[in-house]
Motif scaffolding. Sequence first.
Motif, mmCIF file in Angstrom:
data_model
loop_
_atom_site.group_PDB
_atom_site.id
_atom_site.type_symbol
_atom_site.label_atom_id
_atom_site.label_comp_id
_atom_site.label_asym_id
_atom_site.label_seq_id
_atom_site.Cartn_x
_atom_site.Cartn_y
_atom_site.Cartn_z
ATOM 1 N N SER A 36 -0.067 -2.075 3.840
ATOM 2 C CA SER A 36 -0.643 -2.648 2.509
ATOM 3 C C SER A 36 0.384 -3.600 2.130
ATOM 4 N N ASN A 43 3.785 3.152 2.627
ATOM 5 C CA ASN A 43 3.490 2.032 3.611
ATOM 6 C C ASN A 43 4.423 2.491 4.828
ATOM 7 N N LYS A 104 6.004 -1.275 -5.804
ATOM 8 C CA LYS A 104 5.286 -0.636 -6.833
ATOM 9 C C LYS A 104 5.904 0.130 -7.616
ATOM 10 N N SER A 139 -2.060 6.149 -4.134
ATOM 11 C CA SER A 139 -1.943 5.310 -5.463
ATOM 12 C C SER A 139 -2.669 5.912 -6.405
ATOM 13 N N HIS A 177 -0.247 -1.839 -9.318
ATOM 14 C CA HIS A 177 -0.964 -1.310 -8.356
ATOM 15 C C HIS A 177 -2.499 -2.017 -8.569
ATOM 16 N N GLU A 179 -4.164 -4.335 -6.988
ATOM 17 C CA GLU A 179 -5.284 -4.527 -5.741
ATOM 18 C C GLU A 179 -5.639 -2.991 -5.400
ATOM 19 N N ASN A 180 -4.693 -1.888 -5.647
ATOM 20 C CA ASN A 180 -5.126 -0.505 -5.211
ATOM 21 C C ASN A 180 -6.175 0.013 -6.246
ATOM 22 N N ARG A 183 -9.494 -1.451 -5.039
ATOM 23 C CA ARG A 183 -9.852 -0.592 -3.427
ATOM 24 C C ARG A 183 -10.276 0.829 -4.346
ATOM 25 N N GLU A 189 -10.042 2.870 -0.970
ATOM 26 C CA GLU A 189 -8.395 3.015 -0.790
ATOM 27 C C GLU A 189 -8.153 3.767 0.387
#
Length: 194
Positions: A36, A43, A104, A139, A177, A179-180, A183, A189
Amino acid sequence: MWQWAWVLLGYLLGSVSSAVIVCRLWGLPDPRTTGSRNPGATNVLRVGNKQAAAVTLLGDVLKGLIPVLLARWAGADQTVVAATGLAAFLGHLYPVFFGFQGGKGVATALGVLTGLHWGVGLLLAATWLAVARVSRISSLSALTAAALSPFYVYWLVGDVRTVAVVTVMAGLLFWRHRENIRRLLRGEEDRIRT
Ligand code: G3P
């Protein structure tokens, strides 16, 4: 006035990227360029292994916890203690030692909030684990815990300025977060694989 040195210490400690250091030590790929691309425990688990992820998690929690506890034990006033926690969190997001490209903030926020009140840390960890058990999405677990964090702090700490600082932290965590969240909304996700 000298009390504000705790804020600087918080930022400098927060700027130490556990994920990058652990991956270098373990001979793993740089977490900022694989998976990620987030230098965080999730990650490191994704691109590495459980042991490296656990050490990353511990390092990121401690760099939030230690400056807050030191400021408290030194008798700094509550505003300085909360600002020290915010500085450690900002150090993780925007680390001076790593070109201001950080993570994050989930584990560091957990450390900060545990330093403010151990009961808040316990509630947040329980929230994260409960959501992760059901969803297996890191997330989503972090976002749920972050959304509840101002309420937990209001309940157990009670200081309005601390609640304000924690609300800012939760807002920044949501921003990091984004982008998470996209998703999650698309149902794409990644799930935790152990
Ligand atoms: O702790 C960060 C986590 O909430 C999401 O990490 O790597 O899945 O974007 P990642």
